[in-house]
Design a protein around this motif. Sequence first.
Motif, short mmCIF file in Angstrom:
data_model
loop_
_atom_site.label_atom_id
_atom_site.label_comp_id
_atom_site.label_asym_id
_atom_site.label_seq_id
_atom_site.Cartn_x
_atom_site.Cartn_y
_atom_site.Cartn_z
N ASP A 241 0.82 -1.22 0.00
CA ASP A 241 0.00 0.00 0.00
C ASP A 241 0.85 1.26 0.00
OD1 ASP A 241 -2.20 -1.63 0.22
OD2 ASP A 241 -2.27 -1.51 2.41
N PHE A 242 2.16 1.11 0.14
CA PHE A 242 3.07 2.25 0.22
C PHE A 242 2.96 3.05 -1.08
CE2 PHE A 242 6.99 4.54 0.94
CZ PHE A 242 7.19 4.48 2.31
N TYR A 243 2.85 4.37 -0.98
CA TYR A 243 2.72 5.17 -2.20
C TYR A 243 3.90 4.88 -3.09
CZ TYR A 243 6.29 8.79 -1.31
OH TYR A 243 7.47 9.45 -1.15
N THR A 287 12.37 3.46 11.59
CA THR A 287 11.02 3.72 11.12
C THR A 287 10.96 5.16 10.60
OG1 THR A 287 10.18 2.16 12.74
CG2 THR A 287 8.58 3.65 11.75
N ILE A 288 10.59 5.30 9.33
CA ILE A 288 10.69 6.60 8.66
C ILE A 288 9.43 6.86 7.85
CG2 ILE A 288 11.97 7.92 6.91
CD1 ILE A 288 14.44 6.13 7.68
N THR A 289 8.93 8.09 7.92
CA THR A 289 7.82 8.52 7.07
C THR A 289 8.40 9.16 5.82
OG1 THR A 289 6.29 8.84 8.91
CG2 THR A 289 5.82 10.05 6.88
N MET A 290 8.00 8.66 4.66
CA MET A 290 8.45 9.23 3.39
C MET A 290 7.33 10.04 2.74
SD MET A 290 10.65 6.31 1.42
CE MET A 290 10.43 7.26 -0.07
N THR A 291 7.71 11.11 2.05
CA THR A 291 6.73 11.98 1.40
C THR A 291 7.23 12.38 0.02
OG1 THR A 291 6.34 12.93 3.57
CG2 THR A 291 5.34 14.05 1.73
N CYS A 292 6.31 12.55 -0.90
CA CYS A 292 6.65 13.03 -2.24
C CYS A 292 6.39 14.53 -2.30
CB CYS A 292 5.82 12.32 -3.29
SG CYS A 292 6.21 12.87 -4.97
N VAL A 293 7.28 15.25 -2.97
CA VAL A 293 7.15 16.69 -3.11
C VAL A 293 5.86 17.04 -3.87
CG1 VAL A 293 8.47 16.82 -5.26
CG2 VAL A 293 8.43 18.80 -3.73
N GLY A 298 -3.56 17.71 1.82
CA GLY A 298 -4.60 16.69 1.96
C GLY A 298 -4.33 15.43 1.15
N GLY A 299 -3.20 15.37 0.46
CA GLY A 299 -2.92 14.24 -0.45
C GLY A 299 -2.41 13.01 0.26
N ASP A 300 -2.27 11.93 -0.50
CA ASP A 300 -1.90 10.65 0.13
C ASP A 300 -0.54 10.12 -0.34
OD1 ASP A 300 -2.55 9.89 -2.39
OD2 ASP A 300 -4.24 8.62 -1.82
N LEU A 301 0.33 10.99 -0.85
CA LEU A 301 1.67 10.53 -1.22
C LEU A 301 2.59 10.60 0.00
CD1 LEU A 301 2.00 12.24 -4.72
CD2 LEU A 301 1.29 9.91 -4.16
N ILE A 302 2.20 9.92 1.03
CA ILE A 302 2.95 9.88 2.29
C ILE A 302 2.70 8.52 2.92
CG2 ILE A 302 1.01 11.09 3.42
CD1 ILE A 302 3.16 12.29 5.34
N SER A 303 3.75 7.87 3.35
CA SER A 303 3.64 6.52 3.91
C SER A 303 4.77 6.31 4.90
CB SER A 303 3.75 5.45 2.82
OG SER A 303 2.78 5.62 1.82
N THR A 304 4.63 5.30 5.74
CA THR A 304 5.63 5.04 6.77
C THR A 304 6.00 3.56 6.77
OG1 THR A 304 4.73 6.81 8.13
CG2 THR A 304 6.07 5.16 9.27
N GLY A 380 11.29 12.68 -1.50
CA GLY A 380 11.90 11.56 -2.22
C GLY A 380 12.71 11.97 -3.44
N TYR A 381 12.30 13.06 -4.10
CA TYR A 381 12.95 13.39 -5.38
C TYR A 381 14.38 13.87 -5.20
CZ TYR A 381 12.72 18.52 -4.89
OH TYR A 381 12.92 19.81 -4.48
#
Length: 524
Positions: A241-243, A287-293, A298-304, A380-381
């Motif tokens: 399920d990870f983005y 344990t790390i939360t990753m996010t896309c620029v 309110g978006g869902d490009l974030i996962s842990t 991430g980029y």
Amino acid sequence: MSTTEVRPARPSSPSVPAGTGALVGLLSVGAALAAGHLVAGIVSPPSSPFLAVGDAVVRLSPQGLTEFAKSAFGTADKTVLLAGMAVVIAAVAAGAGLASRRSSTPGAVVVAVLGLLGFAAVAAMPAFAPLDLLAPAAALAAGLTVMRRLHALALRRAADEVRAEDGGMSRRTVLLGASAVGAASLLAGGAGALLVRGAGDSRQMVTARLAAAGFAQASAIPPGAAFPEVGTPTFLTQAADFYRIDVALRIPRMSAQDWRLRIHGMVDREVNLTFDDLMARGLVARTITMTCVSNPVGGDLISTAEFVGVDLRALLMEAGVHPEADQAFATSVDGWYAGTPVDVLMEPDRGALLAVGMNGEALLPEHGFPVRMVVPGLYGYVSATKWITDLELTTFAARSGYWLERGWAERGPIKTGSRIDAPRTSARVRAGRVTAAGIAWSQPDGISRVEVRVDGGLWRDAELATDVSGVTWRMWRADLDLGAGSHTVQCRATTGTGVTQTEAYADPVPDGASGWHAVVFTAE
Ligand SMILES: Nc1nc2c(c(=O)[nH]1)N[C@H]1C(S)=C(S)[C@@H](COP(=O)(O)O)O[C@H]1N2
Ligand SMILES: [Mo]
């Protein structure tokens, strides 16, 4: 004059003997599956139509059924499923052949329908990429070609027999054609199986090595770290399920054994690593939360996830980074490239990783197997290069990353943010007590406070979930008392150092979105 009609004794139109018909059906579908498996083995193993249909069956089965299969067959449940599928498909194929004794059309229709099933299953894969359609396309083409050609051969032989012609096509020609198709299918399917298995073996081997090294289970996240019961995500995101964000047309396939990393450029000593070298170093779990620029407010490009890997700072210290080098420029096996600020990588507490595992398993192919970078607190980029094979210490003046060249910012610190997961936009909820819930993040300082307000009223504190670390998201919830009607809920986060998330709205381009998330819904 006689009223009796005399039908001329004409030979009945030729028809293929039943056995030959069934054989033509079996060989057509067999050739299709083999061609699909071979092309998938070369391009992308999960896109094998046969395997993709199997996966789709598992995904669409009611949970009770899959659990029963697990308890009845254990780890062989997949094999049992695929064997069962093979029997069903063989029966359909033979039936299609039997229905095509005069004309090949019914058989071709069945092959086409099976082919479309393959297309649908591949397109529905969680990690679908357009090139994955090559395998079902090859399968469909092979199936239809064999059906038409073999059927024509068998029909000509049948016609020759009806006319009892001497020198007509011999039985041997048909047998020869059928054997050739059968042999080619076996070869193609076998080669495909070897290629498909080679990729899977390597992943399973890495997972087994992580287990042996004591990283089989992601470390326990404290209870109360998430509120999934009121609508937040679970604390750890399942790998599936990870983005996922990348520009790879097809997921690179590299075995761990073939992986190499060269750390070079402005360093005292070049460092060359194999996968075994990595495993031989001390592995750490973070344990790390990753996010896309590109993640909008309110978006869902974030996962842990709990990543396991080698400390990148220690490796860079070994190489001896020159003081003038301000950029670590990573290149992946698919040619993508990104530059990370060296000062961030060298922060003692940052925790940058060369990751080999995710949530207790080897990385999934689409998340960078066998090795990727992960840097807490950077989008991430500029930091999370998957399938990494080269790390050059250089300067920002000398080289530009892929997204830098396309107008995005040079440095990509993740902006403090928060999101409302419940209620959902446009939801209809019962008036009275309504629980709002969501996530907040601010790396590496963490979250000290989340506030919510209803309809532009006063801000009030939300309840925070148990803290895990500064580099992971933190969940929150708040009970609201709402009358009937339309409502707007907003949230905002405050960092561990006391800075409140800005209200100023910004689009993701060029350095990440900002602004308070708002959700409009109706209580009734
Ligand atoms: N090789 C490669 N690595 C890449 C990218 C890419 O396009 N190619 N995209 C990056 C971006 S923009 C993000 S946000 C993260 C996403 O990682 P994920 O797909 O594992 O979530 O990967 C980064 N690593
Ligand atoms: Mo991204």
